[in-house]
Scaffold this motif. Structure first.
Motif, mmCIF file in Angstrom:
data_model
loop_
_atom_site.group_PDB
_atom_site.id
_atom_site.type_symbol
_atom_site.label_atom_id
_atom_site.label_comp_id
_atom_site.label_asym_id
_atom_site.label_seq_id
_atom_site.Cartn_x
_atom_site.Cartn_y
_atom_site.Cartn_z
ATOM 1 N N ALA A 159 0.794 -1.228 0.000
ATOM 2 C CA ALA A 159 0.000 0.000 0.000
ATOM 3 C C ALA A 159 0.827 1.278 0.000
ATOM 4 O O ALA A 159 0.398 2.294 -0.536
ATOM 5 C CB ALA A 159 -0.937 -0.003 1.199
ATOM 6 N N SER A 160 2.020 1.252 0.597
ATOM 7 C CA SER A 160 2.782 2.506 0.710
ATOM 8 C C SER A 160 3.644 2.777 -0.524
ATOM 9 O O SER A 160 4.265 3.824 -0.626
ATOM 10 C CB SER A 160 3.691 2.453 1.942
ATOM 11 O OG SER A 160 4.731 1.515 1.715
ATOM 12 N N GLY A 162 4.498 3.017 -4.865
ATOM 13 C CA GLY A 162 3.984 3.901 -5.914
ATOM 14 C C GLY A 162 2.618 3.475 -6.415
ATOM 15 O O GLY A 162 1.653 4.247 -6.366
ATOM 16 N N VAL A 163 2.509 2.243 -6.900
ATOM 17 C CA VAL A 163 1.215 1.763 -7.406
ATOM 18 C C VAL A 163 0.196 1.749 -6.271
ATOM 19 O O VAL A 163 -0.958 2.158 -6.444
ATOM 20 C CB VAL A 163 1.343 0.352 -8.034
ATOM 21 C CG1 VAL A 163 -0.009 -0.129 -8.542
ATOM 22 C CG2 VAL A 163 2.373 0.344 -9.177
ATOM 23 N N LYS A 184 4.479 -0.958 6.720
ATOM 24 C CA LYS A 184 4.826 0.307 7.396
ATOM 25 C C LYS A 184 3.678 0.765 8.289
ATOM 26 O O LYS A 184 3.065 1.808 8.066
ATOM 27 C CB LYS A 184 5.164 1.364 6.346
ATOM 28 C CG LYS A 184 6.323 0.912 5.449
ATOM 29 C CD LYS A 184 6.755 1.977 4.500
ATOM 30 C CE LYS A 184 7.730 1.441 3.478
ATOM 31 N NZ LYS A 184 7.086 0.738 2.346
ATOM 32 N N ILE A 229 1.314 -14.081 -0.607
ATOM 33 C CA ILE A 229 0.308 -13.100 -0.157
ATOM 34 C C ILE A 229 -0.824 -13.023 -1.191
ATOM 35 O O ILE A 229 -2.000 -12.975 -0.853
ATOM 36 C CB ILE A 229 0.955 -11.705 0.043
ATOM 37 C CG1 ILE A 229 1.876 -11.750 1.268
ATOM 38 C CG2 ILE A 229 -0.115 -10.619 0.197
ATOM 39 C CD1 ILE A 229 2.634 -10.456 1.534
ATOM 40 N N CYS A 246 -0.587 -7.253 -10.241
ATOM 41 C CA CYS A 246 0.263 -6.434 -11.123
ATOM 42 C C CYS A 246 1.721 -6.405 -10.692
ATOM 43 O O CYS A 246 2.541 -5.819 -11.393
ATOM 44 C CB CYS A 246 -0.299 -5.021 -11.258
ATOM 45 S SG CYS A 246 -0.119 -4.044 -9.783
ATOM 46 N N GLY A 247 2.079 -7.014 -9.560
ATOM 47 C CA GLY A 247 3.468 -6.849 -9.123
ATOM 48 C C GLY A 247 4.042 -8.075 -8.448
ATOM 49 O O GLY A 247 3.361 -9.097 -8.270
ATOM 50 N N ALA A 250 6.914 -9.291 -3.393
ATOM 51 C CA ALA A 250 7.002 -10.380 -2.404
ATOM 52 C C ALA A 250 7.420 -11.693 -3.048
ATOM 53 O O ALA A 250 7.744 -12.646 -2.343
ATOM 54 C CB ALA A 250 5.661 -10.558 -1.700
ATOM 55 N N SER A 273 1.086 -2.732 -17.974
ATOM 56 C CA SER A 273 1.000 -1.355 -18.480
ATOM 57 C C SER A 273 2.153 -1.034 -19.425
ATOM 58 O O SER A 273 2.279 0.093 -19.874
ATOM 59 C CB SER A 273 1.024 -0.361 -17.314
ATOM 60 O OG SER A 273 2.259 -0.460 -16.637
ATOM 61 N N VAL A 274 2.997 -2.024 -19.719
ATOM 62 C CA VAL A 274 4.226 -1.763 -20.479
ATOM 63 C C VAL A 274 4.024 -1.951 -21.979
ATOM 64 O O VAL A 274 4.250 -1.051 -22.779
ATOM 65 C CB VAL A 274 5.372 -2.657 -19.958
ATOM 66 C CG1 VAL A 274 6.639 -2.440 -20.761
ATOM 67 C CG2 VAL A 274 5.620 -2.377 -18.482
ATOM 68 N N MET A 321 10.479 2.565 0.609
ATOM 69 C CA MET A 321 9.930 3.705 -0.128
ATOM 70 C C MET A 321 8.500 4.006 0.319
ATOM 71 O O MET A 321 7.741 3.100 0.629
ATOM 72 C CB MET A 321 9.925 3.313 -1.602
ATOM 73 C CG MET A 321 9.785 4.458 -2.522
ATOM 74 S SD MET A 321 11.056 5.649 -2.232
ATOM 75 C CE MET A 321 12.413 4.940 -3.114
ATOM 76 N N GLY A 323 5.304 6.285 -1.233
ATOM 77 C CA GLY A 323 4.781 7.141 -2.296
ATOM 78 C C GLY A 323 5.658 7.127 -3.531
ATOM 79 O O GLY A 323 6.280 6.115 -3.858
HETATM 80 P P1 NDP Z 1 7.410 0.406 -4.912
HETATM 81 O O1 NDP Z 1 8.774 -0.028 -4.542
HETATM 82 O O2 NDP Z 1 7.086 1.853 -4.969
HETATM 83 O O3 NDP Z 1 6.340 -0.277 -3.944
HETATM 84 C C1 NDP Z 1 6.398 -1.638 -3.641
HETATM 85 C C2 NDP Z 1 5.797 -1.869 -2.264
HETATM 86 O O4 NDP Z 1 5.722 -3.290 -2.072
HETATM 87 C C3 NDP Z 1 6.665 -1.369 -1.122
HETATM 88 O O5 NDP Z 1 6.482 -0.014 -0.825
HETATM 89 C C4 NDP Z 1 6.195 -2.261 0.017
HETATM 90 O O6 NDP Z 1 4.955 -1.762 0.502
HETATM 91 C C5 NDP Z 1 5.901 -3.585 -0.691
HETATM 92 N N1 NDP Z 1 7.023 -4.503 -0.565
HETATM 93 C C6 NDP Z 1 8.344 -4.269 -0.749
HETATM 94 N N2 NDP Z 1 9.072 -5.365 -0.531
HETATM 95 C C7 NDP Z 1 8.198 -6.331 -0.197
HETATM 96 C C8 NDP Z 1 8.333 -7.707 0.167
HETATM 97 N N3 NDP Z 1 9.523 -8.305 0.223
HETATM 98 N N4 NDP Z 1 7.213 -8.400 0.445
HETATM 99 C C9 NDP Z 1 6.007 -7.812 0.368
HETATM 100 N N5 NDP Z 1 5.812 -6.507 0.040
HETATM 101 C C10 NDP Z 1 6.899 -5.793 -0.239
HETATM 102 O O7 NDP Z 1 7.117 -0.296 -6.327
HETATM 103 P P2 NDP Z 1 6.017 0.101 -7.434
HETATM 104 O O8 NDP Z 1 4.786 0.569 -6.759
HETATM 105 O O9 NDP Z 1 6.670 0.888 -8.494
HETATM 106 O O10 NDP Z 1 5.731 -1.344 -8.071
HETATM 107 C C11 NDP Z 1 5.065 -2.331 -7.313
HETATM 108 C C12 NDP Z 1 5.091 -3.653 -8.077
HETATM 109 O O11 NDP Z 1 4.300 -3.529 -9.250
HETATM 110 C C13 NDP Z 1 6.486 -4.050 -8.556
HETATM 111 O O12 NDP Z 1 6.629 -5.448 -8.462
HETATM 112 C C14 NDP Z 1 6.505 -3.616 -10.006
HETATM 113 O O13 NDP Z 1 7.412 -4.369 -10.783
HETATM 114 C C15 NDP Z 1 5.065 -3.886 -10.392
HETATM 115 N N6 NDP Z 1 4.600 -3.084 -11.513
HETATM 116 C C16 NDP Z 1 3.971 -3.742 -12.533
HETATM 117 C C17 NDP Z 1 3.455 -3.065 -13.588
HETATM 118 C C18 NDP Z 1 2.702 -3.809 -14.632
HETATM 119 O O14 NDP Z 1 2.541 -3.292 -15.736
HETATM 120 N N7 NDP Z 1 2.212 -4.993 -14.325
HETATM 121 C C19 NDP Z 1 3.644 -1.626 -13.723
HETATM 122 C C20 NDP Z 1 4.222 -0.982 -12.540
HETATM 123 C C21 NDP Z 1 4.710 -1.726 -11.489
HETATM 124 P P3 NDP Z 1 4.530 -1.863 2.075
HETATM 125 O O15 NDP Z 1 5.761 -1.538 2.877
HETATM 126 O O16 NDP Z 1 3.459 -0.835 2.206
HETATM 127 O O17 NDP Z 1 4.070 -3.260 2.334
#
Ligand code: NDP
Length: 330
Positions: A159-160, A162-163, A184, A229, A246-247, A250, A273-274, A321, A323
Motif C-alpha cells: 500500500a505505501s 507507488g502503485v 509500514k 500473499i 500487477c506486481g 514479495a 501497463s508496459v 519507499m 509514495g
Molecule cells: P514500490 O517499490 O514503490 O512499492 C512496492 C511496495 O511493495 C513497497 O512499498 C512495500 O509496501 C511492498 N514490498 C516491498 N518489498 C516487499 C516484500 N519483500 N514483500 C512484500 N511486500 C513488499 O514499487 P512500485 O509501486 O513501483 O511497483 C510495485 C510492483 O508492481 C512491482 O513489483 C513492479 O514491478 C510492479 N509493476 C507492474 C506493472 C505492470 O505493468 N504490471 C507496472 C508498474 C509496477 P509496504 O511496505 O506498504 O508493504
C-alpha cells in the motif's frame, strides 16, 4: 546541446554494478523518430532492478534506466509531432534496453509517444507515471469485472509504494472503501490520509496460508506484491469477486489450489501497463487527466535529481519507499 547528463549503470569486475552520473553525447542515442528533451521522469520498481543489473529487465550494459519520461520534442521525423510539443513516454522498451528517462535526452519511435494530456502538467504526468497508469488500469479492470463501490471493502497490498498509494487515492476518489496492507504500520496516518479506512499489517497477510479458503473479506483487491500473499488474497475474496495482480515485490510464484475458483467463483486477473497498445494507454491517460484526476499529488511525492537516484534506488529495493519519487532532469 551536444551532450547531456544521464545516470549510467556499468558492470564492473565480478558482476558488481555501479551507478554514476556522466555526460553523454546525443549522437550516441539510438536512432528513432523523435528526440525529446526530458523534463521529468519517475522511479519505478523496475528501474531499481535495472539499476542493479537485473537481466530480466535489462540485458545490455552500460545502460541508462528510466521507464518513464515527460518532456519537449526537439526533433521529429514524423508529421504527428513537431518541435515544442509536450509529450509523455512510458513503457515499451524505454529504460529496459533503450536509454531511458534517467537521462536529459531520449530518442524513441513515434509509436511509443503520446501528447501530454490536456488536464495534467508534465510534472503531474510523471508523479503518476507508470505507477499511476497501472493503478488506473487495475481499477478499470475491477470495474469491468463488476466491482461497484457498494459491494464492500477493496484491499490494496504494497500500500505505501507507488502503485499502492495511487490505487488507494483513486479508489477513494471513486467512493470505494479501501483497506491497505502494508509493512509500514508506523505510517498508518499517511495511509489514512490517502483514504484507507482499514490498515492491515503485512505480516498478517500470511496468516492461514495452510488453509484452502479464508473468511470472505474483500469485494475486490489490487495486489502489487505477488508471492503467497497474492494467493491468500484470492482465498479471502467475496463469492464471485476479483483480484488484479500487477506486481512481484514479495515473489514471482505462489502455491495455489483450485478451491477458491471452483467453490467461490473468484477471478485472478492480470494487468500489464508496459506493452499495452498505445491507444489504450492514451485513453487511460485521458481518464487520469479528467474524470479520474487526483488532487494533492505533492503529498505523496519526493522530488530528486539524478545525483540522488542511487540512494533512492537502494531505499526502494529495501522496501522502505513511501509514495512516488519524481526525478527532475533540468
Ligand atoms: P514500490 O517499490 O514503490 O512499492 C512496492 C511496495 O511493495 C513497497 O512499498 C512495500 O509496501 C511492498 N514490498 C516491498 N518489498 C516487499 C516484500 N519483500 N514483500 C512484500 N511486500 C513488499 O514499487 P512500485 O509501486 O513501483 O511497483 C510495485 C510492483 O508492481 C512491482 O513489483 C513492479 O514491478 C510492479 N509493476 C507492474 C506493472 C505492470 O505493468 N504490471 C507496472 C508498474 C509496477 P509496504 O511496505 O506498504 O508493504
Amino acid at each position: 546541446m551536444d551532450s547531456f547528463k544521464a545516470l549510467w549503470v556499468t558492470e564492473g569486475a565480478h558482476g558488481a554494478f555501479q551507478q554514476d552520473v556522466i555526460q553523454r553525447s546525443i549522437a550516441d542515442l539510438p536512432s528513432g523518430d523523435i528526440l525529446i528533451k526530458v523534463s521529468y521522469s519517475s522511479l519505478n520498481y523496475k528501474d531499481a532492478l535495472s539499476a542493479i543489473g537485473n537481466r530480466g529487465v535489462t540485458r545490455r550494459y552500460p545502460h541508462t534506466p528510466g521507464i518513464d519520461a515527460a518532456g519537449v520534442v526537439v526533433e521529429s521525423r514524423v508529421a504527428d509531432f513537431k518541435p515544442g510539443d509536450e509529450v509523455v513516454v512510458t513503457g515499451y522498451d524505454l529504460g529496459m534496453d533503450t536509454p531511458g528517462g534517467f537521462g536529459q535526452y531520449i530518442r524513441v519511435p513515434a509509436g511509443w509517444v503520446i501528447k501530454r494530456p490536456g488536464g495534467l502538467s508534465l510534472r503531474e504526468t510523471m508523479i503518476l507515471g507508470t505507477a499511476g497508469l497501472t493503478a488506473g488500469l487495475c481499477v478499470e479492470k475491477l470495474e469491468k469485472s463488476g466491482l461497484t463501490a457498494s459491494a464492500g471493502s477493496v484491499l490494496v497490498t504494497g500500500a505505501s509504494g507507488g502503485v499502492g498509494t495511487l490505487a488507494i487515492k483513486l479508489l477513494t476518489r471513486l467512493g470505494y472503501s479501501v483497506a491497505a496492507a502494508s509493512a509500514k504500520i508506523d505510517h498508518a496516518e499517511f495511509l489514512n490520509r490517502l483514504g484507507a479506512r482499514q490498515i492491515l499489517d503485512r505480516a498478517t497477510m500470511m496468516d492461514g496460508i495452510e488453509k484452502p479458503l479464508l473468511k470472505e473479506q474483500w469485494a475486490g483487491a489490487i495486489d502489487t506484491v505477488g508471492g503467497d500473499i497474492l494467493f491468500n488474497v484470492v482465498k479471502s475474496l467475496h463469492y464471485g469477486a476479483s483480484v488484479v495482480c500487477c506486481g512481484l515485490t514479495a515473489g514471482s510464484s505462489f502455491k495455489a489450489t483450485v478451491f477458491p475458483f471452483i467453490l467461490r467463483g473468484v477471478n485472478l486477473l492480470g494487468v500489464d501497463s508496459v506493452e499495452l497498445p498505445l491507444h489504450i494507454k492514451a485513453a487511460m491517460w485521458e481518464r487520469l487527466a479528467t474524470q479520474w484526476k487526483l488532487d494533492d499529488l505533492d503529498d505523496i511525492t519526493r522530488e530528486v535529481h539524478l545525483d540522488d537516484l542511487p540512494n533512492a534506488i537502494n531505499q526502494m529495493l529495501a522496501g522502505k519507499m513511501i509514495g512516488r519519487i519524481l526525478v527532475r532532469l533540468d
